[in-house]
Each structure stands twice: as structure tokens, then as C-alpha cells.
Design a protein around this motif. Structure first.
Motif, PDB file in Angstrom:
ATOM      1  N   PHE A  14       3.838   8.675 -33.500  1.00 56.27           N
ATOM      2  CA  PHE A  14       4.425   9.352 -34.657  1.00 56.27           C
ATOM      3  C   PHE A  14       3.736  10.688 -34.914  1.00 56.27           C
ATOM      4  O   PHE A  14       4.230  11.516 -35.664  1.00 56.27           O
ATOM      5  N   MET A 161       8.124   0.905 -29.913  1.00 57.82           N
ATOM      6  CA  MET A 161       8.380   1.461 -31.250  1.00 57.82           C
ATOM      7  C   MET A 161       7.767   0.574 -32.327  1.00 57.82           C
ATOM      8  O   MET A 161       7.283   1.064 -33.351  1.00 57.82           O
ATOM      9  N   TRP A 165       5.052   1.683 -35.252  1.00 59.84           N
ATOM     10  CA  TRP A 165       5.132   1.441 -36.697  1.00 59.84           C
ATOM     11  C   TRP A 165       3.923   0.656 -37.203  1.00 59.84           C
ATOM     12  O   TRP A 165       3.412   0.919 -38.299  1.00 59.84           O
ATOM     13  N   THR A 166       3.481  -0.333 -36.409  1.00 61.90           N
ATOM     14  CA  THR A 166       2.399  -1.188 -36.918  1.00 61.90           C
ATOM     15  C   THR A 166       1.030  -0.512 -36.808  1.00 61.90           C
ATOM     16  O   THR A 166       0.148  -0.792 -37.621  1.00 61.90           O
ATOM     17  N   MET A 169       0.355   1.363 -40.025  1.00 60.88           N
ATOM     18  CA  MET A 169       0.636   0.646 -41.268  1.00 60.88           C
ATOM     19  C   MET A 169      -0.233  -0.596 -41.443  1.00 60.88           C
ATOM     20  O   MET A 169      -0.815  -0.820 -42.521  1.00 60.88           O
ATOM     21  N   VAL A 197       7.748  -6.671 -38.200  1.00 58.61           N
ATOM     22  CA  VAL A 197       8.122  -5.459 -37.450  1.00 58.61           C
ATOM     23  C   VAL A 197       8.565  -5.829 -36.028  1.00 58.61           C
ATOM     24  O   VAL A 197       9.567  -5.302 -35.519  1.00 58.61           O
ATOM     25  N   VAL A 258       9.101  -0.191 -43.540  1.00 62.98           N
ATOM     26  CA  VAL A 258       9.914  -0.009 -42.329  1.00 62.98           C
ATOM     27  C   VAL A 258      11.396   0.192 -42.657  1.00 62.98           C
ATOM     28  O   VAL A 258      12.123   0.824 -41.898  1.00 62.98           O
ATOM     29  N   VAL A 262      13.756   3.026 -40.453  1.00 58.79           N
ATOM     30  CA  VAL A 262      13.474   2.557 -39.098  1.00 58.79           C
ATOM     31  C   VAL A 262      14.636   2.921 -38.180  1.00 58.79           C
ATOM     32  O   VAL A 262      14.442   3.245 -37.002  1.00 58.79           O
ATOM     33  N   SER A 265      14.455   6.266 -36.387  1.00 63.56           N
ATOM     34  CA  SER A 265      13.432   6.494 -35.369  1.00 63.56           C
ATOM     35  C   SER A 265      13.951   6.135 -33.971  1.00 63.56           C
ATOM     36  O   SER A 265      13.193   6.079 -33.035  1.00 63.56           O
TER      37      SER A 265
END
Ligand code: SF4
Length: 365
Positions: A14, A161, A165-166, A169, A197, A258, A262, A265
């Protein structure tokens, strides 16, 4: 080192990761070798280079501000100006005897092919969506088959992906949970959010995230994460009301984060923050069958009808409203139309790009 780089790039994709711009040989290219354009996102450059191992090509790395091609083009960070600048400053014209560029298909929302050709005198062809299809594309004489023009989002990509995200976060939420409630609830909360997720990305192609049932899906995922966490507490002999409240809060917050965008993305779904009351409209009378839109659509929405030499919208439900077809149509035969009758003309789509909230507000002229 390369493995560590890949892990870092995947977990923190990201963030922009800039690699060097310029012209780079892959294999042993000569003056007739293809020139393939990409953006200077480190992970992209590495993967395109890997996909092209065994080929003799020139890789022209343009300045996409260290962002992947799809996001950079959609957000106004990779435009035809960048490709034109790369052609002019890389001395590529001194290295090859032809004037043929292969552009990444996913740059079509921001890189106007016509403008590149007019400004450089080079002819530009759209490459396939996925770098792994480049060798076959080259072997076929720079022709992508229909399947290679559409985005695939296989499990391996979806899990990457999920990691993206994880990675930022979960550690942050884990620290907060630890401070509030101690180590065990923090670990269980982090595991539950990770499971949410992972479940979201694993099931993404089948989940109706962009319909009115999207809220139900997110609610169901939060509930499943909560049930999973409760089972872990039970196994650890720590099923207390306090722990369940902390777990519920973690699941709601994690799912809420998310759910913000989401969908945006990935090129598989339209951004959740896009309005849902507009469509691509084809002005059939203007269509001359150039079919540039068919070549750049990443969702296989459009086909060329050879009998009438016109394009047709055949899979409107697949459309992710990216605007690539509108940007590339030389006859301005496509535009966006809202349900209330308002239209967004091609000139506006070309001039503006999406900001982080999916609004077309960034002027790139
Ligand atoms: S038809 Fe939809 S998905 Fe295809 S290029 Fe146009 S806006 Fe994008």
C-alpha cells in the motif's frame, strides 16, 4: 535478499516503492527487440522482469511515482505525459531501429494512447493485463487473446492482497487490544481479524460486495470472526464476558476498516465509494469500430461485432466503471450516464482522475 524484498513489498504494497526509471535490457536485446513499458513500482518491475526471463526485450520503466500501474493510472500518477517523457529521455530511439511501444493494458485509464503516438511518433500497442502473459503475447506477434485482456484475480493474488490489508492493520489493533485488555484477548482479536480478511479475499469472486447485500456480507464476516475468536477463548479456558466484548469490538472495527473500500483495491470490482447510479453508455452512431475500448476493458464488457463493424456492450454487469474505454475511444463514442439523465463526457473523464475517495477531482492536464 530477494525473498526478503518480496515479503516486504507484498506486506507493505500500500506504500509507494520507487524503482529506477529508464531503459533496461532483459536477456540480450538488439535493435529489433520489443520495447515494453511499465511503471516504476518495485514489485511490478520485479514481476515483469521475472515474467520476461528467457526473452530478449527492452523494459522502459516510466515514472508512476512508485505506485502500481493500475492505481497510478487511475489516480493520475501515471499518464501519457510520463510515457512521452520516458520515450524522450531514455534514449530508446538510439537503441532500436523500430518505433513500437507495448503499453500495459491497465494503464489505459490514464495513458492516452493517441497522445503518446502523436507526441512521439511511436506506434503503441496494448499489452495483456497480466505480465505472465507477455511471453505468449510476444510469440503471437504482439496479440493478446480475449482471456488475456480480462483481469483474473486468482487465490494467490487475493491472498497477497489480504496480507497487504492485514500487515498494517492487525499489528496496530493488536497493540491497542493488548493495552486495553492484555495479551490473550489481543492475540485472539488479531487472529479473528486476520481470519475475517482472509475469508473476505478468499471468497471475493463470489461475494456480492457491490450490491445491496454487501452490508450483510460484511456483517456475516464479522460474526464468523467473532465465533472463531469465541472458540479460541473456549479452547484457552478464557471465555469471559469481558473478553467477548473486546473480541466483538475488534471484529466490528476490523471489518469496518476493510469494508471502506476493499473493492476499490482490485480491478475486479468497482470502488465502494463510487456512486452506483451511473453506467457506461455507447453512442452507436459515433462508433467506427476502432475497438480500442475492447482492447483495454479489463472486465470483458465489450465486444466487436464484425458484421456491423460496431462495438457492443455485452456484459454490463461486469463493468467496474474504470473509464478506460471512454479515455481511449478516438470517436468519443462512450461516456458515463447517470440514472437521472446527467452525462459525463469523455473530455471530463480524460481531464480528471480519481482521488482516494473515488471521486473524479484531480486535474491532470
Ligand atoms: S466497459 Fe466498464 S470496465 Fe470496461 S473499460 Fe469501460 S468502464 Fe472499464
Amino acid at each position: 535478499m530477494k525473498l526478503l524484498d518480496s515479503i516486504f513489498d507484498t506486506a507493505f504494497r500500500f506504500l509507494p516503492h520507487r524503482s529506477k526509471t529508464g531503459l533496461f535490457p532483459i536477456g540480450d536485446p538488439d535493435r529489433s527487440s520489443p520495447v515494453i513499458v511499465t511503471g516504476n513500482y518495485t514489485l511490478t518491475v520485479r514481476r515483469v522482469s521475472k515474467a520476461l526471463q528467457g526473452e530478449d526485450v527492452w523494459l522502459l520503466v516510466t515514472d508512476s511515482r512508485g505506485i502500481n500501474v493500475w492505481c497510478a493510472a487511475g489516480g493520475g500518477h501515471l499518464t501519457h505525459h510520463d510515457v512521452i517523457a520516458a520515450v524522450r529521455t531514455s534514449q530508446v530511439a538510439d537503441r532500436v531501429d523500430h518505433q513500437e511501444l507495448i503499453l500495459p493494458q491497465l494503464s489505459a485509464t490514464g495513458v492516452e494512447r493517441n497522445r503518446v503516438e502523436e507526441a512521439t511518433g511511436w506506434h503503441a500497442t496494448w499489452g495483456p493485463v497480466h505480465a505472465t502473459d507477455l511471453p505468449a503475447f510476444l510469440r503471437r506477434g504482439r496479440h493478446a487473446v480475449r482471456e488475456e485482456r480480462a483481469v483474473r484475480f486468482p487465490m494467490s493474488d487475493r491472498l497477497q492482497m489480504a496480507v497487504m490489508w492485514t500487515a498494517p492493520m492487525v499489528p496496530i489493533l493488536w497493540l491497542i487490544l493488548w493495552a486495553i485488555s492484555g495479551p490473550l484477548p489481543a492475540v485472539v482479536g488479531a487472529v479473528a481479524i486476520t481470519a475475517i480478511v482472509l475469508g473476505l479475499f478468499a471468497g471475493m469472486p463470489w461475494l456480492p460486495l457491490r450490491t445491496h447485500r454487501g452490508l450483510l456480507v460484511y456483517g456475516g464476516l464479522a460474526l464468523a470472526g467473532f465465533a472463531f475468536g469465541a472458540a479460541l477463548f473456549t479452547a484457552a479456558g478464557a471465555l469471559t464476558t469481558r473478553n467477548l466484548i473486546v473480541l466483538a469490538a475488534a471484529c466490528v472495527v476490523g471489518t469496518g476498516i476493510v469494508s471502506v473500500d476493499v473493492a476499490g483495491s482490485t480491478p475486479l470490482l468497482s470502488s465502494s465509494v463510487n456512486p452506483s447510479d451511473f453506467r457506461v453508455e455507447l453512442l452507436v452512431d459515433r462508433c467506427t469500430g476502432a475497438a480500442q475500448c475492447v482492447l483495454v476493458c479489463p472486465r470483458d464488457v465489450l465486444v466487436m461485432n464484425g458484421h456491423v463493424h460496431k462495438v457492443e456492450i455485452v456484459r454490463p454487469a461486469n463493468c467496474i466503471l474504470c473509464g478506460a474505454c471512454i479515455v481511449q475511444c478516438p470517436e468519443d463514442a462512450l461516456r458515463f450516464r447517470f440514472d437521472d439523465g446527467r452525462v459525463v463526457e469523455p473530455a471530463t473523464i480524460r481531464r480528471t482522475r480519481l482521488n482516494l475517495l473515488g471521486k473524479r477531482t484531480i486535474d491532470v492536464t
